[in-house]
Enzyme design. Structure first.
Site, PDB file in Angstrom:
ATOM      1  N   TYR A 147       0.801  -1.216   0.000  1.00 15.51           N
ATOM      2  CA  TYR A 147       0.000   0.000   0.000  1.00 15.51           C
ATOM      3  C   TYR A 147       0.838   1.271   0.000  1.00 15.51           C
ATOM      4  O   TYR A 147       0.294   2.375   0.045  1.00 15.51           O
ATOM      5  CB  TYR A 147      -0.944   0.001   1.204  1.00 15.51           C
ATOM      6  CG  TYR A 147      -1.915  -1.149   1.157  1.00 15.51           C
ATOM      7  CD1 TYR A 147      -2.877  -1.218   0.165  1.00 15.51           C
ATOM      8  CD2 TYR A 147      -1.844  -2.181   2.084  1.00 15.51           C
ATOM      9  CE1 TYR A 147      -3.758  -2.278   0.092  1.00 15.51           C
ATOM     10  CE2 TYR A 147      -2.725  -3.253   2.023  1.00 15.51           C
ATOM     11  CZ  TYR A 147      -3.677  -3.300   1.029  1.00 15.51           C
ATOM     12  OH  TYR A 147      -4.535  -4.355   0.954  1.00 15.51           O
ATOM     13  N   HIS A 170      -4.458   4.487  -0.406  1.00 13.29           N
ATOM     14  CA  HIS A 170      -4.742   3.975   0.929  1.00 13.29           C
ATOM     15  C   HIS A 170      -3.827   4.585   1.989  1.00 13.29           C
ATOM     16  O   HIS A 170      -4.083   4.433   3.183  1.00 13.29           O
ATOM     17  CB  HIS A 170      -4.592   2.452   0.950  1.00 13.29           C
ATOM     18  CG  HIS A 170      -5.513   1.757   0.000  1.00 13.29           C
ATOM     19  ND1 HIS A 170      -6.870   1.659   0.213  1.00 13.29           N
ATOM     20  CD2 HIS A 170      -5.275   1.151  -1.191  1.00 13.29           C
ATOM     21  CE1 HIS A 170      -7.429   1.003  -0.792  1.00 13.29           C
ATOM     22  NE2 HIS A 170      -6.483   0.689  -1.653  1.00 13.29           N
ATOM     23  N   PHE A 229     -23.801  22.010  18.681  1.00 13.39           N
ATOM     24  CA  PHE A 229     -24.347  20.674  18.901  1.00 13.39           C
ATOM     25  C   PHE A 229     -23.803  20.072  20.187  1.00 13.39           C
ATOM     26  O   PHE A 229     -22.667  20.351  20.583  1.00 13.39           O
ATOM     27  CB  PHE A 229     -23.994  19.751  17.736  1.00 13.39           C
ATOM     28  CG  PHE A 229     -24.446  20.249  16.400  1.00 13.39           C
ATOM     29  CD1 PHE A 229     -25.761  20.077  15.999  1.00 13.39           C
ATOM     30  CD2 PHE A 229     -23.573  20.909  15.548  1.00 13.39           C
ATOM     31  CE1 PHE A 229     -26.190  20.546  14.763  1.00 13.39           C
ATOM     32  CE2 PHE A 229     -23.985  21.373  14.312  1.00 13.39           C
ATOM     33  CZ  PHE A 229     -25.302  21.199  13.919  1.00 13.39           C
TER      34      PHE A 229
END
Length: 221
Positions: free
Chosen positions: A37, A42, A82
Site C-alpha cells: 500500500y 490507501h 451541537f
C-alpha cells in the site's frame, strides 16, 4: 498543504519556548500497513505527514498497536452548536465489542463504526451520525460490515426514529454487489448519487488504482 504548513509555522513562531509538558495538539495520518500500500491512495494520510515533517523539519515516530486494537472513526462537530447525547464505537465483526476483532474474510485491518446522537442546541432537533470505513480488500467483508451497521440501526431502542446520516469510505462502487444491502433497504437516500468520482488518485493514470466513486453520505428520515 501550503496553508497548513503556514499555519503550523505561525503556531511555532508565536509560541514562547516552554519546558516539555502535556501535548497541546496532535496531527494524525491514517493509512494501511504493508509494502503493497506504499504510495497508493490507501496511505494518503501517511504521505501527507511525511511531507509535513519534511517541510517543517521534525521527526515522525510511527506507532501502531501490534494487536490493531486502536482503530477509530472520527466525527468532528461544532460544540457551540451541537451536543453529543450518546456515543458508541463498535468493530465490524461477529464480536463488535471485542477491540481489534474482524470478519474471517477480512484483511488484516480491523474496521470500526462510530455512532453519535447529536442535539442541535439552537433548534432542539436530534439526529444520529454514523461514520465508518469499510475493508479495502474483501468485498465480502464490506457487505458484512454494511449489513451489521443496518442491523445495528434496526436494533436501536433509544432515539430509534431520529434522522440518520451514514457516511464514510465504503471502498465500493454504487452498483457493486457489496452495496446491495443499502440499495435494498427502504427509506435510504444516497446524497452523493450522481456527483461522479470521489477518489481522483491525484489524476494519475494508474490502471491498478483507477479513479472511482467510493465515498458516501447516506440519509434516512
Amino acid at each position: 498543504m501550503a496553508d497548513l504548513f503556514t499555519l503550523f509555522k505561525q503556531i511555532a513562531q508565536d509560541r514562547a519556548p516552554a519546558p516539555a509538558g502535556p501535548v497541546e495538539w496532535i496531527v494524525a495520518g491514517l493509512g494501511n500497513p504493508g509494502a503493497k500500500y506504499e504510495n497508493t491512495r490507501h496511505n494518503v494520510g501517511f504521505l501527507s505527514l511525511d511531507r509535513m515533517a519534511e517541510k517543517l523539519g521534525f521527526r515522525i515516530d510511527r506507532l501502531r498497536f501490534q494487536s490493531l486494537t486502536g482503530e477509530a472513526m472520527i466525527i468532528a462537530y461544532r460544540k457551540e452548536r451541537f451536543q453529543s447525547v450518546s456515543l458508541e464505537t463498535f468493530w465490524l465483526s461477529p464480536t463488535p465489542y471485542v477491540p481489534g476483532s474482524r470478519y474471517p474474510v477480512q484483511s488484516m485491518c480491523p474496521r470500526t463504526a462510530t455512532d453519535v446522537v447529536f442535539e442541535d442546541m439552537e433548534t432542539g432537533k436530534v439526529f444520529r451520525v454514523i461514520n465508518t470505513h469499510l475493508d479495502h480488500e474483501c468485498a465480502g467483508a464490506r457487505k458484512l460490515g454494511l449489513e451489521q451497521i443496518l442491523a445495528h440501526l434496526r436494533a436501536e431502542k433509544a432515539f430509534a426514529d431520529v434522522p440518520v446520516i451514514l457516511s464514510g469510505d465504503f471502498n465500493a462502487e454504487p452498483d457493486s454487489e457489496e452495496m446491495k444491502p443499502l440499495r435494498e433497504t427502504a427509506g435510504l437516500v444516497n446524497a452523493t448519487e450522481g456527483i461522479g468520482i470521489t477518489f481522483h488518485n491525484y489524476h494519475r493514470d494508474d490502471p491498478n488504482d483507477p479513479q472511482c466513486s467510493i465515498d458516501y453520505i447516506i440519509l434516512k428520515g
